[in-house]
Design an enzyme around this catalytic site. Structure first.
Site, short mmCIF file in Angstrom:
data_model
loop_
_atom_site.label_atom_id
_atom_site.label_comp_id
_atom_site.label_asym_id
_atom_site.label_seq_id
_atom_site.Cartn_x
_atom_site.Cartn_y
_atom_site.Cartn_z
N GLU A 226 0.80 -1.23 0.00
CA GLU A 226 0.00 0.00 0.00
C GLU A 226 0.83 1.28 0.00
O GLU A 226 0.78 2.07 0.96
CB GLU A 226 -0.98 -0.02 1.18
CG GLU A 226 -2.02 -1.13 1.05
CD GLU A 226 -3.16 -1.03 2.05
OE1 GLU A 226 -3.12 -0.12 2.92
OE2 GLU A 226 -4.09 -1.85 1.97
N GLU A 326 -5.84 -8.48 0.39
CA GLU A 326 -6.56 -8.07 1.60
C GLU A 326 -8.03 -7.83 1.25
O GLU A 326 -8.34 -7.21 0.23
CB GLU A 326 -5.98 -6.78 2.19
CG GLU A 326 -4.57 -6.91 2.74
CD GLU A 326 -4.08 -5.65 3.43
OE1 GLU A 326 -4.93 -4.81 3.84
OE2 GLU A 326 -2.85 -5.49 3.59
#
Length: 406
Positions: A226, A326
């Site tokens: 991320e 995720e």
């Protein structure tokens, strides 16, 4: 998040040498399923998809998801690992974190994962796992590599695939995010000097994986979790060089082509650019998409969630093969406690949405749920184990498509 299933499957076999299917890692196994009144049914399972969980807050603590354990460690008022180590002092912090590593994920957890049909784990770690990279001004727990080695061995002995994910980068890749290991006001990672520290981490861990038998089922390494979305050097400098450094390390070790690690990058859908441009023509790569509808630009309604998940596709712009690294059952912050959404009174709907997400994410290589366990009371939406125990996630993941009703 565009692209056909046919093209995705074609690319999967062409570009990824060390993925579970290439080694037959998820071999057929028999499992007994309870059918009530003391009876059981034996069924054979042979999934060719990654069906995994993240081991969140094991090696990088996110206090929101384990507040009780964080308090027991003496860190309750601190925002991140960096802050807690600084508060406790190095020796006391080392002792507290070793106790945490010894208890947060145990062999009993690993056995439960297998019982629930989980065949892979994604392990978020910080660059401080390679302790020589830590500057004197930085504060992180020491001794984690021993516990990571143990975890890898536990996974290998259970025939479980492992993805090692650089979740916390030097000087932090995002602000105000404990998942980086520090609650930073600045994202200082995006400069050559910090990239160099990350390359060293990737090279040291690549060498360790190939030289240590415990990692025999560790087949994937993710170069960064991320990243911020506004840095021009991320893809042409960091991604491109990270790929090269890992391959250089493997070449120096004489690693055979079929034993090379799959190198993973956040997909273009994350919003930080198209990583394929840095690895065009390269082999043994994969991509990572994170799919949280609670923050998506969709109508925040139950029908919208189901429709979106039923129709989701992934891997556009040649970002294939792809894993949804995720996802969860968490919903819009403004509605999560409302009667129509709260977890205990809406189990049937959450069960359907779980099924809809699984069937979508298995259009690619598979998925890793966030996370295996949490400390959120009776709210199971972030915890796979809790959701299974609540009867929301089926122990037979093959049930997903039927439950989805897409």
């Amino acid at each position: 998040m565009r692209g056909s299933l046919l093209s995705l499957l074609t690319l999967t076999s062409a570009v990824s040498a060390w993925l579970p299917a290439e080694r037959g890692l998820f071999k057929s196994e028999a499992r007994s399923l309870s059918i009530g009144q003391g009876r059981s049914l034996t069924k054979r399972f042979n999934p060719d998809k990654i069906r995994g969980v993240n081991l969140g807050s094991l090696f990088i603590v996110e206090p929101w998801m384990m507040s009780q354990a964080w308090g027991d460690m003496g860190c309750g008022d601190q925002k991140s690992e960096f802050d807690c180590v600084n508060k406790l002092g190095q020796d006391a912090a080392d002792a507290a974190f070793k106790k945490h590593w010894d208890t947060w994920i145990t062999e009993e957890d690993m056995d439960k994962m297998k019982e629930y049909g989980i065949n892979a784990i994604r392990v978020p770690v910080g660059y401080w796992m390679v302790e020589e990279l830590v500057d004197p001004s930085e504060h992180f727990p020491r001794g984690g590599l021993e516990y990571l080695d143990r975890l890898a061995g536990w996974a290998a002995s259970r025939n479980m695939y492992m993805n090692l994910d650089l979740h916390g980068a030097p000087y932090s890749q995002e602000i105000h995010q404990p998942f980086t290991g520090q609650y930073s006001e600045d994202a200082g990672f995006y400069q050559t000097s910090q990239y160099e520290r990350a390359y060293t981490f990737l090279q040291k861990m690549t060498e360790h994986i190939h030289k240590t038998d415990a990692y025999r089922t560790t087949g994937m390494i993710e170069v960064l979790n991320e990243p911020q979305r506004t840095h021009d050097t991320l893809i042409p400098e960091y991604y491109a060089t990270a790929y090269g450094k890992i391959r250089e390390t493997e070449a120096s070790l004489g690693v055979a082509d079929d034993k090379k690690l799959t190198i993973q990058f956040m997909a273009e859908s994350w919003g930080a650019g198209n990583p394929r441009t840095a690895v065009e023509g390269k082999t043994d790569v994969a991509f990572d998409d994170h799919r949280y509808l609670k923050w998506a630009s969709i109508d925040q309604s139950k029908p919208s969630y189901i429709a979106t998940s039923c129709g989701d596709t992934f891997g556009g712009n040649d970002n294939s093969p792809i894993v949804v690294g995720e996802w969860s059952l968490a919903v819009d912050d403004a509605q999560e406690s409302n009667a129509d959404w709260e977890p205990q009174g809406n189990k049937d709907w959450y069960k359907q949405w779980w099924g809809a997400q699984v069937q979508a994410y298995e259009k690619g290589l598979g998925w890793f749920f966030w996370s295996w366990k949490v400390q959120l009371g009776d709210d199971y939406r972030w915890g796979y184990r809790q959701a299974v125990e609540a009867g929301v996630i089926s122990q037979n993941i093959d049930d997903a498509a039927g439950l989805a009703k897409c």
